[in-house]
Design a protein around this motif. Structure first.
Motif, PDB file in Angstrom:
ATOM      1  N   TYR A 155      -3.369  15.642  14.868  1.00  0.00           N
ATOM      2  CA  TYR A 155      -4.305  15.212  15.896  1.00  0.00           C
ATOM      3  C   TYR A 155      -4.474  16.318  16.926  1.00  0.00           C
ATOM      4  O   TYR A 155      -3.648  17.218  17.027  1.00  0.00           O
ATOM      5  CB  TYR A 155      -3.804  13.945  16.604  1.00  0.00           C
ATOM      6  CG  TYR A 155      -3.669  12.731  15.715  1.00  0.00           C
ATOM      7  CD1 TYR A 155      -4.776  11.987  15.333  1.00  0.00           C
ATOM      8  CD2 TYR A 155      -2.421  12.307  15.273  1.00  0.00           C
ATOM      9  CE1 TYR A 155      -4.649  10.875  14.531  1.00  0.00           C
ATOM     10  CE2 TYR A 155      -2.283  11.197  14.471  1.00  0.00           C
ATOM     11  CZ  TYR A 155      -3.400  10.477  14.098  1.00  0.00           C
ATOM     12  OH  TYR A 155      -3.269   9.372  13.299  1.00  0.00           O
ATOM     13  N   GLN A 156      -5.543  16.184  17.707  1.00  0.00           N
ATOM     14  CA  GLN A 156      -5.787  17.098  18.814  1.00  0.00           C
ATOM     15  C   GLN A 156      -5.729  16.322  20.127  1.00  0.00           C
ATOM     16  O   GLN A 156      -6.037  15.124  20.167  1.00  0.00           O
ATOM     17  CB  GLN A 156      -7.159  17.774  18.677  1.00  0.00           C
ATOM     18  CG  GLN A 156      -7.319  18.603  17.411  1.00  0.00           C
ATOM     19  CD  GLN A 156      -6.386  19.796  17.365  1.00  0.00           C
ATOM     20  OE1 GLN A 156      -6.159  20.448  18.387  1.00  0.00           O
ATOM     21  NE2 GLN A 156      -5.851  20.087  16.184  1.00  0.00           N
ATOM     22  N   GLN A 157      -5.351  16.995  21.198  1.00  0.00           N
ATOM     23  CA  GLN A 157      -5.339  16.368  22.507  1.00  0.00           C
ATOM     24  C   GLN A 157      -6.720  15.802  22.832  1.00  0.00           C
ATOM     25  O   GLN A 157      -7.730  16.469  22.665  1.00  0.00           O
ATOM     26  CB  GLN A 157      -4.935  17.377  23.574  1.00  0.00           C
ATOM     27  CG  GLN A 157      -4.837  16.791  24.976  1.00  0.00           C
ATOM     28  CD  GLN A 157      -4.380  17.824  25.990  1.00  0.00           C
ATOM     29  OE1 GLN A 157      -4.121  18.968  25.657  1.00  0.00           O
ATOM     30  NE2 GLN A 157      -4.301  17.426  27.249  1.00  0.00           N
ATOM     31  N   GLY A 158      -6.753  14.543  23.269  1.00  0.00           N
ATOM     32  CA  GLY A 158      -8.009  13.886  23.621  1.00  0.00           C
ATOM     33  C   GLY A 158      -8.631  13.091  22.505  1.00  0.00           C
ATOM     34  O   GLY A 158      -9.604  12.357  22.735  1.00  0.00           O
ATOM     35  N   ASP A 159      -8.114  13.197  21.260  1.00  0.00           N
ATOM     36  CA  ASP A 159      -8.669  12.424  20.145  1.00  0.00           C
ATOM     37  C   ASP A 159      -8.577  10.934  20.435  1.00  0.00           C
ATOM     38  O   ASP A 159      -7.544  10.437  20.901  1.00  0.00           O
ATOM     39  CB  ASP A 159      -7.909  12.724  18.848  1.00  0.00           C
ATOM     40  CG  ASP A 159      -8.276  14.066  18.233  1.00  0.00           C
ATOM     41  OD1 ASP A 159      -9.214  14.700  18.741  1.00  0.00           O
ATOM     42  OD2 ASP A 159      -7.616  14.467  17.253  1.00  0.00           O
TER      43      ASP A 159
END
Length: 288
Positions: A155-159
């Motif tokens: 995952y990426q930050q803010g997903d």
């Protein structure tokens, strides 16, 4: 306790323990028979028919085994299907295990060897519904870790993600992320009531070096105010355009009423005032 806001997904092929849309292949005095493909023809009893049905009509059903272990279809809605995590209430315990109310006439079994801790009648437990490969029966397990992906989360930050609230911890709440991974919501960043089994939208706060996930219930930083603006307007609309909250209201009252911090509330009201969407009155705020 279950969340019923989401509509169940339906497949075009027959699978035990799932919703599917099947063709009627025969009409009899007892009901209609559905094309179950590799499962054979499956009876949908008359008591579940809401209208006259003919061969070739399609009907959405849920397939499971009845008390005689025969495959049967129903148009009643279960509280969950195979592959889902759901919070269910124990209604009976006997020598086979614990039986959960999942909305259907035949209760859902949690065998003793699938109980993380010994279950008690009358209590709710978060379980995973699964199909027992040895018996072809639908069952449930509270040993959730066996269904969680052991590989590091990508995952990426803010997903934006789907969360199912799990157990309470010293730091906050564990949550299942997209039905695949464990994540953590920190106590000091939770501004709404939570309970085990509740389904909510959330966001990735960060992916730690060990692959574990920290979570948020609202977007972080500058997007947080914008994320709450629509919800505040919607809340006002549902309350005749007025709510008795203002800058002197306590943080506890704002959190209980709106599920956000006082800081977020004040910043959101400020933005909506600048946009000309609100007016401030002595007793609260009003939607223009």
């Amino acid at each position: 306790m279950t969340d019923s806001s989401e509509q169940p997904t339906s497949t075009s092929t027959a699978e035990v323990g799932k919703y599917c849309t099947l063709n009627i292949v025969a009409v009899t005095d007892n009901g209609v028979y559905l094309d179950g493909g590799s499962l054979g023809e499956i009876l949908l009893p008359n008591r579940y028919l809401k209208k006259d049905c003919q061969v070739g009509n399609k009907v959405e059903v849920f397939i499971y085994t009845d008390s005689a272990d025969r495959l049967v279809a129903t148009t009643e809605k279960s509280f969950g299907q195979v592959g889902e995590f759901v919070s269910l209430k124990v209604v009976q315990i006997n020598k086979m295990g614990a039986f959960l109310d999942w909305g259907l006439p035949k209760d859902l079994l949690v065998p003793y060897n699938q109980q993380h801790t010994a279950m008690e009648e009358g209590k709710y437990y978060l379980v995973r519904i699964y199909l027992d490969q040895h018996t072809d029966r639908v069952a449930a397990s509270s040993k959730l870790d066996k269904f969680i992906d052991v590989w590091p989360a990508q995952y990426q930050q803010g997903d934006k993600v789907k969360l199912i609230i799990g157990g309470k911890t010293d730091l906050g709440f564990k949550a299942i992320v997209n039905d695949l991974h464990w994540g953590l919501l920190y106590e000091n960043e939770i501004f709404q009531p939570l309970r085990i089994g509740k389904k909510v939208d959330g966001y990735i706060k960060q992916v730690r070096e060990d692959g574990r996930l920290d979570l948020l219930l609202t977007r972080g930083s500058k997007n947080k105010v914008n994320d709450f603006s629509d919800k505040l307007v919607e809340h006002l609309e549902k309350n005749n355009g007025f709510i008795p909250l203002h800058d002197k209201s306590s943080p506890e009252l704002i959190q209980r009423r709106l599920g956000v911090s006082k800081k977020t509330f004040k910043a959101t009201v400020g933005n909506l005032l600048k946009a000309g969407k609100l007016t401030i009155e002595k007793e609260g705020i009003r939607l223009k």
